[in-house]
Write an enzyme that holds these catalytic residues in place. Structure first.
Site, PDB file in Angstrom:
ATOM      1  CB  SER A 252      61.834 -27.234 -21.664  1.00 46.93           C
ATOM      2  OG  SER A 252      60.651 -26.464 -21.776  1.00 46.93           O
ATOM      3  CE  LYS A 253      59.775 -30.620 -29.696  1.00 49.82           C
ATOM      4  NZ  LYS A 253      59.574 -29.496 -30.590  1.00 49.82           N
ATOM      5  NE  ARG A 254      54.414 -26.209 -21.030  1.00 53.57           N
ATOM      6  CZ  ARG A 254      54.877 -25.459 -20.042  1.00 53.57           C
ATOM      7  NH1 ARG A 254      56.032 -25.753 -19.475  1.00 53.57           N
ATOM      8  NH2 ARG A 254      54.199 -24.426 -19.614  1.00 53.57           N
ATOM      9  CG  ASP A 255      60.206 -23.224 -21.584  1.00 52.16           C
ATOM     10  OD1 ASP A 255      59.045 -23.196 -21.162  1.00 52.16           O
ATOM     11  OD2 ASP A 255      61.189 -23.525 -20.889  1.00 52.16           O
ATOM     12  CG  ASP A 257      57.720 -26.684 -29.434  1.00 48.32           C
ATOM     13  OD1 ASP A 257      58.639 -26.349 -30.188  1.00 48.32           O
ATOM     14  OD2 ASP A 257      57.370 -27.849 -29.250  1.00 48.32           O
TER      15      ASP A 257
END
Ligand code: GLU
Length: 315
Positions: A252-255, A257
């Protein structure tokens, strides 16, 4: 004759390195060190506003932390002068002028909206092909348009199909006019584009092996063509697959990043290297390991063709 391999890591310092960058640094370094070659660090800070020097310094610090070294480039420079693209404008200008002298360049005044309207349907990977809307402008039309806005510069691609064998993706081919189109080599704000800078730098620095993310596979045919046009020998390309989570889902974007600022507080360099080496198929269990310990057994044959999976405890 035996040609020693020359590899490089070419990060754009628009932030802290994230997992994908670390994997790319690790694999490109291992391939070069396994073959006893030369490893270059090039800072792709063409856009000085997005890429301050402080981020480039942090990349060097992060590479040291990981246990990765380089023989040329970064803040120590080397035989080709500065290895910061922001300081190589005069060099890019020379090659730009050569293309101009061959009548291969033209100004493009298209706005974003016009580009959309003037582009062929999107290719499956999301790229759009410019149809050459500004190629036929007369000198008067150009002079008139210049009064109103700055122009980007495009290079005219020939009716040619570029075929190359990627070290992991296999045989790739691209018909330049229909799958690439005339592409930008200088932006309307005067900054030379990545596509020109990367070819000039790889060519002048004698790079023989480019290891980078699969997202750049679509830029490779045009770069090979430009290498030849500018009198360089194109390097061998290896495009590494994307990183997925343990269940095989896209990060995901969070991971994705998860950057080294965070990762350095959670893992030791050997733990992080072990997790990435495991995802890349280089070791059978995600145990801590130093990059140096992976050199002897490194082989591209161990990498899976498909996306790579990070171990569970990463998240
Ligand atoms: N600077 C590019 C990036 O960080 C990589 C360019 C390349 O390896 O050719 O995505």
């Amino acid at each position: 004759m035996y040609e020693p391999v020359v590899g490089r890591f070419a990060p754009s310092p628009s932030g802290r390195m994230h997992l994908g960058n670390v994997l790319c640094a690790l694999l490109s370094w291992l391939s070069v060190r396994h073959q006893g070659g030369k490893y270059i660090l090039r800072i792709e800070d063409l856009d000085p506003e997005r890429c301050p020097r402080s981020y480039a310094d942090l990349i060097e610090d992060d590479l040291h932390w990981l246990g990765l070294d380089w023989d040329e480039g970064g803040s120590s420079g080397g035989p080709d002068g500065s290895y910061y693209q922001s300081e190589r404008t005069a060099i890019y200008q020379t090659y730009f002028d050569r293309l101009a002298a061959q009548n291969l360049l033209y100004p493009c005044f298209c706005s974003r909206a016009e580009l959309h309207a003037a582009s062929a349907p999107h290719l499956s990977d999301g790229r759009v092909v410019y149809t050459g809307r500004c190629r036929g402008l007369t000198a008067e039309e150009i002079a008139e348009k210049r009064k109103r806005r700055g122009a980007a510069t495009r290079v005219i691609v020939p009716d040619e199909t570029v075929v190359f064998t990627d070290g992991l993706a296999g045989v790739c081919r691209e018909h330049l006019p229909t799958e690439c189109g005339d592409f930008i080599i200088r932006r309307s704000d005067g900054v030379f584009a990545y596509q020109l800078a990367v070819v000039v730098d790889d060519g002048r620095e004698g790079v023989t092996e480019v290891v980078r993310g699969r997202d750049l596979l679509g830029s490779t045919a045009r770069q090979i063509w430009l290498h030849r046009l500018l009198g360089f020998t194109p390097p061998h390309f290896v495009h590494i697959p994307l990183l997925n989570d343990a269940a095989g889902r896209r990060l995901s974007k969070r991971d994705a990043d998860l950057d080294l600022g965070v990762l350095r507080t959670r893992f030791s360099p050997a733990e992080l290297t072990g997790a990435l080496a495991f995802a890349a198929g280089l070791i059978d269990t995600p145990v801590p390991v130093t990059p140096r310990e992976l050199i002897a057994d490194f082989s591209w044959d161990r990498l899976p063709q498909d996306d790579l999976r990070l171990p569970e405890r990463f998240f």
